[in-house]
Enzyme design. Structure first.
Site, PDB file in Angstrom:
ATOM      1  N   GLU A   1     102.778  43.454  51.412  1.00 51.71           N
ATOM      2  CA  GLU A   1     103.784  44.515  51.557  1.00 51.71           C
ATOM      3  C   GLU A   1     104.425  44.842  50.212  1.00 51.71           C
ATOM      4  OE1 GLU A   1     108.231  44.555  51.851  1.00 51.71           O
ATOM      5  OE2 GLU A   1     107.536  43.330  53.522  1.00 51.71           O
ATOM      6  N   HIS A   2     104.733  43.818  49.430  1.00 54.10           N
ATOM      7  CA  HIS A   2     105.305  44.031  48.100  1.00 54.10           C
ATOM      8  C   HIS A   2     104.289  44.657  47.149  1.00 54.10           C
ATOM      9  CE1 HIS A   2     109.200  41.581  47.939  1.00 54.10           C
ATOM     10  NE2 HIS A   2     108.813  41.511  49.194  1.00 54.10           N
TER      11      HIS A   2
ATOM     12  N   GLU B   1     112.246  34.744  47.053  1.00 50.41           N
ATOM     13  CA  GLU B   1     112.884  35.318  48.242  1.00 50.41           C
ATOM     14  C   GLU B   1     112.807  34.342  49.409  1.00 50.41           C
ATOM     15  OE1 GLU B   1     112.290  38.909  51.510  1.00 50.41           O
ATOM     16  OE2 GLU B   1     111.067  38.924  49.704  1.00 50.41           O
TER      17      GLU B   1
ATOM     18  N   HIS C   1     103.391  39.517  53.784  1.00 41.88           N
ATOM     19  CA  HIS C   1     104.639  39.792  53.066  1.00 41.88           C
ATOM     20  C   HIS C   1     104.359  40.116  51.596  1.00 41.88           C
ATOM     21  CE1 HIS C   1     108.938  38.202  51.958  1.00 41.88           C
ATOM     22  NE2 HIS C   1     108.833  39.505  51.823  1.00 41.88           N
TER      23      HIS C   1
END
Length: 958
Positions: free
Chosen positions: A105-106, A203, A102
């Protein structure tokens, strides 16, 4: 973005299978006809064609290829749709919960070799006419999709995406910003306390405050305990600070390789230029490797298991004393078997969907819980599928009974099977879904095939849905007990099943906060003075980098001159039927007829307004007087609303902020804001619903009065049989015709077609005496993050300044608010929007409150100062036009005129005003509306306990 995927049958709802998109007509040589000319074995730009298959159901041709040098897999879906899509996905299989896929991905989107500026992904949002740009991290893959209707834009975005995923910078600074970092609370004050910061960190704190999301995560981790599904791919907040920058880079090296990639392109653009660009810009620079990312099958249990987890109490739950969830989850077969997957998906729908399904009757009707558990039905998002059934909103004393009922219901299904008419109805529903057209077909298709393809399933076989349906029908014909035997095999005799219960714990949030503090202190304990100094200096360096104006000249961009100057006209015909205004719109809808009715509220008494959403949810139930059935619907609605806040808190904050600024804002809060949430909670808690039963027919009298209605009809042609059905419906409704006095004194009548003063008219409410009222409202919620919003009165769509405010909202978001709220503040997102006569600021999963409100105010000052360039304005225009020109499905053509009176002529005028917006206009509207409007603005925050706000008497605390 962290993503939970859905089952096959759920995904089918979002596919638009038949017909054409956007252009909606075949070209002389269609894309799918051109694609049929490829031959297996043909070599094209380093790829070899493996298979070419016509898929007439979906009006496409599938071309499957493999890259010769790296083994990368490629699927092209040629279809006459101008909304072209690209996606590349990698199998990402983490073995811990640090959130490495994750955070990666950012971080890959924060700069690459060819495009080294910070954050090219967000920069491209404003340099493109994309209809979609995003990235997703699922449990076992990461996907990077975009779509656009512009061929030049497609090449630009493809270049940026390829460089991002294969050649990212992966700077340590980007890792700190997007993943996690230790930093002083105030980065400019080295005496302020150290704390955890980071976009993904915040998040996932927000994601784990959502009890539905939390339960789903626990269920997956415990049902698949032996490999990658046993960890949190998005990142468990307390594990994220264990990830190092070196581990992030290593994960990229082993997972983001063409040998571990699956490419998908879709639309009417030719295949060969895509292959050429992908080969030249990326794949030619790699050799083949064995990525070793395969997910092994989960070893099967020899006996069922039970487990228990806790969560935070929900203050908005329909019944505070019934907040338990219990669910039984079964491990099924491999998702690469397309026929078995479709069979189990259809079987799941037969078992749980609709009031006549066995589990609805046995679990929902007895009112043992408020609704099915958050995880329910077939889930094909993991290598081996699962099926889950259970309840939420259960009393602790009823948990054992729920488990017994689940077992008994399975036995009854095995004994009795399903009614043939329900099976036929389900297949008919699937066939309707195949005909229904939406505007995001390419994206839906990419999502639909992603999970199976990720584990080496055949994506082409998945597309051949009719073949699987025919095979399903044949299996039923040959063996009438086909489905019952599947139920026995997968449920009755399946020992790999998990019963998971979840209960609220009063001290849950306190324990989470304590655990985070302990984690923080452990990190701080080992720091030397030089470490602290380095953290402070790195914090200043990051702040300086975030504040520095970026040189984005390396990025490709479209020009405003690339935008079409005019819009296509959608012909509509307006007439009356039975005295009711009707809008007809002829569209290629694949033989489907779309009918909508709009009922105005002019005669509806004020005390009934809050009941309208409930009325809409029970409108298809003719038995208003059936208290037992009504209670089920009320409990479900209340539970759904309470559950939606953790995910959509920014929408609730925005709605509340605008409540006292316009009459429409007040109505919006009543219908869909926190007021509706609390109303439904109160209703669900009522021991006696007889008052509600007496109230709902009163709404029916007002809303189903032909004098208060108008209708719209989108059909493939103005069909005589459709018209006959419409006339019959009108006669039924006309029985309710009765002149009723409007409860609001100022009713204005306007022609539905502004160019025809003598045609049918619509009634609009005017409130000339309305006075806006500034109000600040804080809702204390069981979340560790905030949702913040501020609204200012602006202008409606038809006003000459609306275009300038549209451009300003987009420019402020991209050039100021994104940097302040996300990059510096650590929120997952934030920005500004205009609509409904309001200019609204917002933030999403935000660790800050007062700081964010200051950022909104500073954004207004930035706009007033005029410290932006013509390039900034042009980029904002591109971004606005990408939304204005997004595709519209045939079923929705003409709806702007029907719902809001916005004609094509008004849209064209707005378009011309958008083109004409200049620097002076933007400074002017910032001063006249935003600066002046701050005196009567509305503010709303949903978030955890806040001492600063509590001590401020200007806030209303809810």
């Amino acid at each position: 973005m962290f993503r939970q995927t859905k089952s096959v049958f759920q995904k089918l709802r979002y596919l638009s299978f038949n017909g054409q998109q956007h252009t909606w007509r075949l070209k002389s040589t269609s894309a799918r006809e051109r694609a049929l000319q490829y031959q297996p074995g043909q070599k094209i730009h380093g790829f070899t064609v493996k298979e070419v298959v016509a898929v007439p159901d979906l009006f496409l041709t599938a071309v499957k290829l493999t890259h010769d040098k790296t083994g990368a897999q490629y699927l092209h879906a040629a279809r006459d749709d101008s909304n072209n899509l690209f996606s590349v996905q990698f199998r990402t299989t983490p073995m811990d919960s640090t959130g490495v896929p994750h955070i990666l991905e950012h971080t890959v989107l924060c700069g690459s070799e060819k495009y080294p500026c910070r954050d090219p992904f967000f920069k491209m949002l404003n340099r493109s006419l994309s209809t979609f740009m995003n990235a997703f991290t699922a449990s076992d893959y990461t996907m990077y999709p975009f779509s656009t209707q512009n061929g030049k834009d497609f090449k630009n975005l493809l270049s940026v995406y390829l460089d991002a995923v294969f050649f990212p910078c992966l700077r340590e600074q980007d890792f700190w910003q997007e993943g996690w970092r230790l930093e002083n609370e105030d980065p400019t004050d080295n005496n302020s306390p150290l704390m955890f910061k980071g976009v993904v960190f915040n998040e996932m704190k927000g994601a784990f405050s959502d009890n539905e999301r939390l339960y789903a995560q626990h269920l997956q981790n415990k049902l698949y305990p032996d490999h990658t599904y046993s960890v949190v791919s998005g990142g468990e907040p307390l594990a994220i600070p264990d990830l190092t920058w070196e581990q992030l880079k290593q994960f990229h090296a082993t997972h983001y390789h063409p040998s571990n990639a699956r490419f998908f392109t879709y639309g009417d653009l030719p295949l060969e230029p895509h292959l050429k660009q992908i080969q030249e810009e990326a794949l030619s620079k790699f050799a083949c490797i064995d990525p070793k990312t395969e997910v092994p099958s989960q070893p099967r249990w020899t006996s069922p298991k039970e487990d228990h987890v806790t969560c935070s109490p929900d203050p908005l739950a329909p019944d505070p004393n019934k907040q338990n969830t219990v669910c039984v989850s079964y491990l099924l077969g491999d998702i690469t078997d397309a026929f078995e997957g479709l069979t189990l998906s259809l079987l799941s729908s037969l078992m749980i969907s609709g009031p006549n399904s066995p589990f609805y009757k046995s679990l929902i009707e007895p009112k043992l819980g408020t609704d099915f558990s958050s995880v329910v039905g077939y889930d094909g998002s993991t290598k081996e599928a699962s099926f889950s059934i259970g309840l939420q909103g259960v009393d602790e004393e009823d948990i054992e009974r729920v488990k017994q009922i689940i077992s008994q219901t399975i036995d009854k299904i095995i004994e009795n099977g399903f009614e043939e008419r329900r099976i036929e109805a389900l297949i008919h529903k699937l066939e309707i879904q195949i005909k229904h057209q939406t505007t995001n077909f390419g994206l839906s298709l990419a999502s639909y095939i992603a999970s199976s393809w990720n584990h080496d399933g055949d994506p082409v076989e998945l597309l051949q849905i009719s073949d699987s349906v025919a095979k399903f029908r044949q299996a039923l014909k040959e063996n009438p007990r086909f489905l019952q035997e599947k139920v026995r095999q997968y449920f009755k005799e399946n020992t790999h099943r998990l019963t998971l219960s979840m209960s609220p714990e009063e001290s849950y949030l306190e324990k989470q906060a304590k655990a985070e503090e302990e984690k923080l202190q452990k990190k701080i304990e080992v720091l030397s003075d030089s470490d602290r100094k380095q953290i402070y200096e790195k914090g200043l360096e990051l702040l300086a980098a975030q504040s520095r104006t970026q040189d984005v000249s390396c990025l490709p961009a479209l020009k405003v001159s690339d935008i079409e100057p005019t819009i296509p006209i959608t012909p509509v015909q307006i007439s009356t039927a039975g005295g009711v205004p009707v809008q007809y719109c002829e569209q290629p809808t694949n033989g489907l007829v779309y009918f909508r009715a709009l009922c105005n509220l002019n005669t509806l008494p004020e005390d009934l307004k809050v009941f309208v959403p409930l009325f809409c949810s029970v409108i298809t139930n003719p038995h208003f007087d059936d208290e037992e059935r009504l209670r089920v619907l009320v409990m479900q609605s209340a539970q759904e609303l309470a559950n939606s806040i953790a995910y959509s808190g920014h929408l609730y904050a925005m709605t509340r902020a605008g409540r006292h600024l316009t009459p429409a804002g007040d109505l919006q809060e009543t219908f869909g804001g926190m007021e509706q949430v609390t109303f439904m909670k109160r209703t669900a808690a009522m021991a006696d619903l007889s008052q509600i039963i007496r109230t709902l027919p009163r709404l029916k009298i007002h809303l189903f009065n032909p004098n208060n209605m108008r209708w719209v009809h989108n059909t493939p042609a103005i069909l005589s049989d459709a018209a006959a059905h419409l006339e019959g419906f009108i006669k039924d409704v006309a029985k309710n015709r009765k002149e009723r006095k409007p409860v609001r004194p100022n009713i204005i009548e306007k022609p539905i077609n502004p160019l025809d003063d003598n045609g049918p008219r619509r009634k609009l409410i005017s409130e000339p005496t309305f006075h806006p009222c500034p109000m600040k409202t804080f809702f204390q919620m069981p979340f560790p993050v905030n949702f913040v919003s501020e609204s200012i009165r602006a202008v409606p769509f038809s006003h000459k300044d609306y275009a300038s405010l549209c451009i300003l909202a987009r420019m402020m978001t991209a050039k100021f608010l994104h940097g302040e709220i996300r990059e510096k503040g650590g929120a997952y997102g934030g920005g500004a929007k205009i609509g409904g006569g309001l200019f609204t600021f917002y933030s999403y999963r935000d660790p800050n409150t007062v700081q964010t409100l200051s950022a909104f105010g500073n954004g207004i000052e930035w706009a007033k100062s005029g410290k932006f360039t013509q390039q900034d304005i042009d980029e904002a225009k591109l971004s606005v036009f990408s939304a204005v020109d997004s595709p519209v499905a045939p079923a929705d053509k003409g709806m702007g005129q029907f719902l809001s009176g916005v004609t094509d002529e008004m849209k064209q005028s707005h378009r011309q005003r958008l083109f004409a917006v200049d620097h002076k206009n933007l400074v002017d509207v910032a001063e006249r509306y935003l600066s002046a409007g701050q005196k009567t603005c509305g503010v709303a925050i949903l978030g955890p306990e806040n001492d600063v706000i509590k001590k401020d008497p200007s806030w209303i605390i809810k």
